[in-house]
Design a protein around this motif. Sequence first.
Motif, short mmCIF file in Angstrom:
data_model
loop_
_atom_site.label_atom_id
_atom_site.label_comp_id
_atom_site.label_asym_id
_atom_site.label_seq_id
_atom_site.Cartn_x
_atom_site.Cartn_y
_atom_site.Cartn_z
N VAL A 1 0.85 -1.19 0.00
CA VAL A 1 0.00 0.00 0.00
C VAL A 1 0.89 1.24 0.00
O VAL A 1 2.08 1.17 0.27
CB VAL A 1 -0.95 0.03 1.22
N ILE A 2 0.28 2.37 -0.29
CA ILE A 2 1.03 3.63 -0.31
C ILE A 2 0.77 4.36 1.00
O ILE A 2 -0.38 4.56 1.40
CB ILE A 2 0.59 4.51 -1.49
N THR A 3 1.85 4.76 1.67
CA THR A 3 1.73 5.54 2.90
C THR A 3 2.62 6.77 2.82
O THR A 3 3.57 6.81 2.04
CB THR A 3 2.14 4.72 4.14
N ASP A 4 2.32 7.75 3.65
CA ASP A 4 3.20 8.91 3.73
C ASP A 4 4.33 8.60 4.72
O ASP A 4 4.44 7.47 5.20
CB ASP A 4 2.41 10.16 4.13
N ASN A 5 5.16 9.58 5.00
CA ASN A 5 6.31 9.35 5.87
C ASN A 5 5.94 9.01 7.32
O ASN A 5 6.77 8.54 8.08
CB ASN A 5 7.24 10.56 5.85
N ASN A 6 4.69 9.25 7.70
CA ASN A 6 4.23 8.91 9.04
C ASN A 6 3.54 7.55 9.09
O ASN A 6 3.06 7.14 10.14
CB ASN A 6 3.26 9.98 9.55
N GLY A 7 3.48 6.87 7.94
CA GLY A 7 2.83 5.57 7.90
C GLY A 7 1.32 5.65 7.71
O GLY A 7 0.64 4.63 7.79
N THR A 8 0.80 6.83 7.42
CA THR A 8 -0.63 6.99 7.19
C THR A 8 -0.95 6.60 5.76
O THR A 8 -0.28 7.04 4.82
CB THR A 8 -1.05 8.46 7.43
N LEU A 9 -1.98 5.76 5.59
CA LEU A 9 -2.39 5.36 4.25
C LEU A 9 -2.76 6.59 3.43
O LEU A 9 -3.42 7.51 3.92
CB LEU A 9 -3.60 4.43 4.32
N ILE A 10 -2.35 6.59 2.18
CA ILE A 10 -2.73 7.66 1.26
C ILE A 10 -3.32 7.03 0.01
O ILE A 10 -3.15 5.84 -0.25
CB ILE A 10 -1.55 8.59 0.92
N CYS A 11 -4.00 7.82 -0.76
CA CYS A 11 -4.65 7.35 -1.97
C CYS A 11 -4.34 8.34 -3.09
O CYS A 11 -4.36 9.55 -2.88
CB CYS A 11 -6.15 7.26 -1.74
N LEU A 12 -4.04 7.81 -4.27
CA LEU A 12 -3.83 8.69 -5.41
C LEU A 12 -5.13 9.44 -5.70
O LEU A 12 -6.21 8.85 -5.65
CB LEU A 12 -3.42 7.88 -6.63
N PRO A 13 -5.05 10.73 -5.99
CA PRO A 13 -6.27 11.52 -6.23
C PRO A 13 -7.16 10.93 -7.32
O PRO A 13 -8.39 10.94 -7.19
CB PRO A 13 -5.74 12.90 -6.62
N THR A 14 -6.59 10.40 -8.39
CA THR A 14 -7.41 9.83 -9.46
C THR A 14 -8.16 8.59 -8.99
O THR A 14 -9.29 8.36 -9.39
CB THR A 14 -6.55 9.47 -10.68
N VAL A 15 -7.54 7.81 -8.10
CA VAL A 15 -8.21 6.63 -7.55
C VAL A 15 -9.34 7.08 -6.62
O VAL A 15 -10.44 6.54 -6.67
CB VAL A 15 -7.21 5.73 -6.81
N GLU A 16 -9.07 8.08 -5.79
CA GLU A 16 -10.10 8.58 -4.89
C GLU A 16 -11.30 9.11 -5.67
O GLU A 16 -12.46 8.83 -5.31
CB GLU A 16 -9.54 9.69 -4.00
N GLU A 17 -11.04 9.82 -6.76
CA GLU A 17 -12.14 10.35 -7.58
C GLU A 17 -13.00 9.20 -8.11
O GLU A 17 -14.24 9.29 -8.09
CB GLU A 17 -11.58 11.16 -8.75
N GLN A 18 -12.37 8.13 -8.54
CA GLN A 18 -13.12 6.99 -9.06
C GLN A 18 -13.94 6.32 -7.96
O GLN A 18 -15.09 5.96 -8.17
CB GLN A 18 -12.18 5.98 -9.71
N PHE A 19 -13.32 6.15 -6.79
CA PHE A 19 -14.06 5.56 -5.66
C PHE A 19 -15.31 6.37 -5.33
O PHE A 19 -16.34 5.82 -4.97
CB PHE A 19 -13.18 5.48 -4.41
#
Length: 130
Positions: free
Chosen positions: A44-62
Amino acid sequence: MKTRAAIHARGKVYAGKLFGTGMAAKQAVAQYGRKNVIDVSMGVITDNNGTLICLPTVEEQFRVMPIEEIISYSPVGELPGFLEAAVKHTFGESRPDAYIRPIASAGGAGAISNVIWNYSNVGDTILTHD
């Protein structure tokens, strides 16, 4: 039918350890601290703090998908037409005149594991990225 599977993989079934590895990584973070553990267990993709992040294009589709499609578990076998669409997308106009049979996997790590386990032997060289 002649198989292309590696000798050690013929007739065997691999039980993935991904989720156990993910839990072990979480326990290591709790024990040693986030700055001392690099958790790449779940793909999965996380930021430097380990928080899950989502690509903006994926979020838009969701946000436009029906909730039933978002929350349902994906079928292990395949979605109708998905595997052939993946083959068409992969090869485009350059599809080789060869036997091609796509298979579903449990994510990218599952796909890589499947390829390495089933199609390489001890001593083979595998080229990858860093």
